[in-house]
Design a protein around this motif. Structure first.
Motif, PDB file in Angstrom:
ATOM      1  N   SER A  34      55.604  43.914  51.533  1.00  0.00           N
ATOM      2  CA  SER A  34      55.624  45.382  51.531  1.00  0.00           C
ATOM      3  C   SER A  34      56.713  45.866  50.596  1.00  0.00           C
ATOM      4  N   CYS A  35      56.541  47.088  50.084  1.00  0.00           N
ATOM      5  CA  CYS A  35      57.590  47.699  49.282  1.00  0.00           C
ATOM      6  C   CYS A  35      58.805  47.907  50.186  1.00  0.00           C
ATOM      7  N   GLU A  36      59.944  47.469  49.730  1.00  0.00           N
ATOM      8  CA  GLU A  36      61.147  47.573  50.541  1.00  0.00           C
ATOM      9  C   GLU A  36      61.769  48.967  50.496  1.00  0.00           C
ATOM     10  N   TYR A  37      61.189  49.864  49.705  1.00  0.00           N
ATOM     11  CA  TYR A  37      61.656  51.241  49.634  1.00  0.00           C
ATOM     12  C   TYR A  37      60.743  52.161  50.448  1.00  0.00           C
ATOM     13  N   CYS A  38      59.458  52.251  50.086  1.00  0.00           N
ATOM     14  CA  CYS A  38      58.539  53.178  50.758  1.00  0.00           C
ATOM     15  C   CYS A  38      57.701  52.513  51.840  1.00  0.00           C
ATOM     16  N   ARG A  39      57.807  51.200  51.982  1.00  0.00           N
ATOM     17  CA  ARG A  39      57.086  50.416  52.996  1.00  0.00           C
ATOM     18  C   ARG A  39      55.582  50.296  52.729  1.00  0.00           C
ATOM     19  N   TYR A  40      55.144  50.535  51.494  1.00  0.00           N
ATOM     20  CA  TYR A  40      53.725  50.382  51.146  1.00  0.00           C
ATOM     21  C   TYR A  40      53.310  48.935  51.365  1.00  0.00           C
ATOM     22  N   PRO A  41      52.245  48.689  52.120  1.00  0.00           N
ATOM     23  CA  PRO A  41      51.819  47.305  52.401  1.00  0.00           C
ATOM     24  C   PRO A  41      51.108  46.672  51.196  1.00  0.00           C
ATOM     25  N   GLY A  42      51.621  45.556  50.744  1.00  0.00           N
ATOM     26  CA  GLY A  42      51.094  44.885  49.567  1.00  0.00           C
ATOM     27  C   GLY A  42      49.649  44.462  49.680  1.00  0.00           C
ATOM     28  N   HIS A  43      49.168  44.143  50.879  1.00  0.00           N
ATOM     29  CA  HIS A  43      47.789  43.685  50.999  1.00  0.00           C
ATOM     30  C   HIS A  43      46.787  44.821  50.808  1.00  0.00           C
ATOM     31  N   TYR A  44      47.249  46.076  50.716  1.00  0.00           N
ATOM     32  CA  TYR A  44      46.363  47.202  50.405  1.00  0.00           C
ATOM     33  C   TYR A  44      46.544  47.691  48.965  1.00  0.00           C
ATOM     34  N   ALA A  45      47.439  47.087  48.230  1.00  0.00           N
ATOM     35  CA  ALA A  45      47.717  47.516  46.851  1.00  0.00           C
ATOM     36  C   ALA A  45      46.637  47.005  45.896  1.00  0.00           C
ATOM     37  N   PRO A  46      46.300  47.813  44.894  1.00  0.00           N
ATOM     38  CA  PRO A  46      45.289  47.369  43.927  1.00  0.00           C
ATOM     39  C   PRO A  46      45.769  46.227  43.040  1.00  0.00           C
ATOM     40  N   GLN A  47      47.087  46.088  42.854  1.00  0.00           N
ATOM     41  CA  GLN A  47      47.633  44.942  42.156  1.00  0.00           C
ATOM     42  C   GLN A  47      48.814  44.371  42.950  1.00  0.00           C
ATOM     43  N   THR A  48      49.215  43.179  42.551  1.00  0.00           N
ATOM     44  CA  THR A  48      50.368  42.550  43.184  1.00  0.00           C
ATOM     45  C   THR A  48      51.577  43.469  43.040  1.00  0.00           C
ATOM     46  N   LEU A  49      52.318  43.639  44.128  1.00  0.00           N
ATOM     47  CA  LEU A  49      53.524  44.462  44.058  1.00  0.00           C
ATOM     48  C   LEU A  49      54.566  43.766  43.191  1.00  0.00           C
ATOM     49  N   PRO A  50      55.199  44.511  42.293  1.00  0.00           N
ATOM     50  CA  PRO A  50      56.223  43.898  41.439  1.00  0.00           C
ATOM     51  C   PRO A  50      57.511  43.634  42.199  1.00  0.00           C
ATOM     52  N   LEU A  51      58.396  42.910  41.556  1.00  0.00           N
ATOM     53  CA  LEU A  51      59.728  42.677  42.108  1.00  0.00           C
ATOM     54  C   LEU A  51      60.717  43.525  41.323  1.00  0.00           C
ATOM     55  N   ASP A  52      61.684  44.064  42.026  1.00  0.00           N
ATOM     56  CA  ASP A  52      62.706  44.930  41.454  1.00  0.00           C
ATOM     57  C   ASP A  52      64.038  44.209  41.459  1.00  0.00           C
ATOM     58  N   HIS A  53      64.744  44.286  40.336  1.00  0.00           N
ATOM     59  CA  HIS A  53      66.140  43.854  40.319  1.00  0.00           C
ATOM     60  C   HIS A  53      66.942  45.023  40.880  1.00  0.00           C
ATOM     61  N   VAL A  54      67.488  44.880  42.082  1.00  0.00           N
ATOM     62  CA  VAL A  54      68.207  45.969  42.729  1.00  0.00           C
ATOM     63  C   VAL A  54      69.336  46.435  41.811  1.00  0.00           C
ATOM     64  N   ILE A  55      70.145  45.512  41.361  1.00  0.00           N
ATOM     65  CA  ILE A  55      71.087  45.780  40.273  1.00  0.00           C
ATOM     66  C   ILE A  55      70.337  45.362  39.016  1.00  0.00           C
ATOM     67  N   PRO A  56      70.002  46.316  38.138  1.00  0.00           N
ATOM     68  CA  PRO A  56      69.153  46.010  36.980  1.00  0.00           C
ATOM     69  C   PRO A  56      69.732  44.919  36.080  1.00  0.00           C
ATOM     70  N   GLN A  57      68.841  44.226  35.420  1.00  0.00           N
ATOM     71  CA  GLN A  57      69.270  43.189  34.487  1.00  0.00           C
ATOM     72  C   GLN A  57      70.149  43.771  33.381  1.00  0.00           C
ATOM     73  N   ASP A  58      69.864  44.996  32.960  1.00  0.00           N
ATOM     74  CA  ASP A  58      70.675  45.640  31.920  1.00  0.00           C
ATOM     75  C   ASP A  58      72.106  45.885  32.382  1.00  0.00           C
ATOM     76  N   ALA A  59      72.328  45.878  33.689  1.00  0.00           N
ATOM     77  CA  ALA A  59      73.676  46.022  34.249  1.00  0.00           C
ATOM     78  C   ALA A  59      74.180  44.668  34.741  1.00  0.00           C
TER      79      ALA A  59
END
Length: 157
Positions: A34-59
């Motif tokens: 599930s999305c760890e922000y909005c709680r959207y369930p991945g098994h209902y998503a049209p595509q695989t949920l992406p992964l987020d770098h909480v602290i961005p790679q640019d930082a």
């Protein structure tokens, strides 16, 4: 770091954004797909949920289990490389919700009808606003999932 294209091996090209499959699996499992922000369930998503770098790679955020969160396309796009934003009530710059260091239930709550997310703290309010956690598509999906008994998600935290 990229592997040499002159190499005789068939190893994959390694790029800055590469996340090894085992690490991806661990992040998805921890997030209960599930999305760890909005709680959207991945098994209902049209595509695989992406992964987020909480602290961005640019930082200089590392590609580690401790710095990765599963997110939906919308939250990922709205967050982008931000780690802080304005609290809509106080106008102060506050950090965005950090799923590795903070508990969702301490910063957010469901509305009485379970369709909207309310921010309980400055971090929660700022994150709801910045990531648009109550986007029309999310509210509509929550309405449908609630009707079939699949929402709200169970909280294991």
């Amino acid at each position: 770091m990229k592997s040499s294209s002159n190499s005789a091996s068939n190893s994959p090209t390694i790029t800055k954004n590469y996340i090894p499959p085992e690490l991806r699996r661990l992040v998805v499992e921890r997030a209960q797909n599930s999305c760890e922000y909005c709680r959207y369930p991945g098994h209902y998503a049209p595509q695989t949920l992406p992964l987020d770098h909480v602290i961005p790679q640019d930082a200089d955020g590392p590609t580690t289990l401790e710095n990765l969160a599963q997110s939906c396309q919308g939250c990922n796009g709205h967050k982008a490389a931000r780690t802080a934003t304005l609290d809509p009530v106080t106008g102060q710059v506050v950090p965005l919700f950090h799923p590795r260091q903070q508990r969702w239930n301490k910063h957010f709550a469901w509305s009485e009808d379970y369709l909207r997310i309310a921010g309980l703290t400055t971090i929660g309010r700022a994150t709801v606003e910045a990531l648009q956690l109550n986007r029309a598509g999310l509210v509509n999906m929550r309405r449908v999932l609630y009707a079939i008994g699949e929402h709200p998600p169970s909280e294991s935290e």
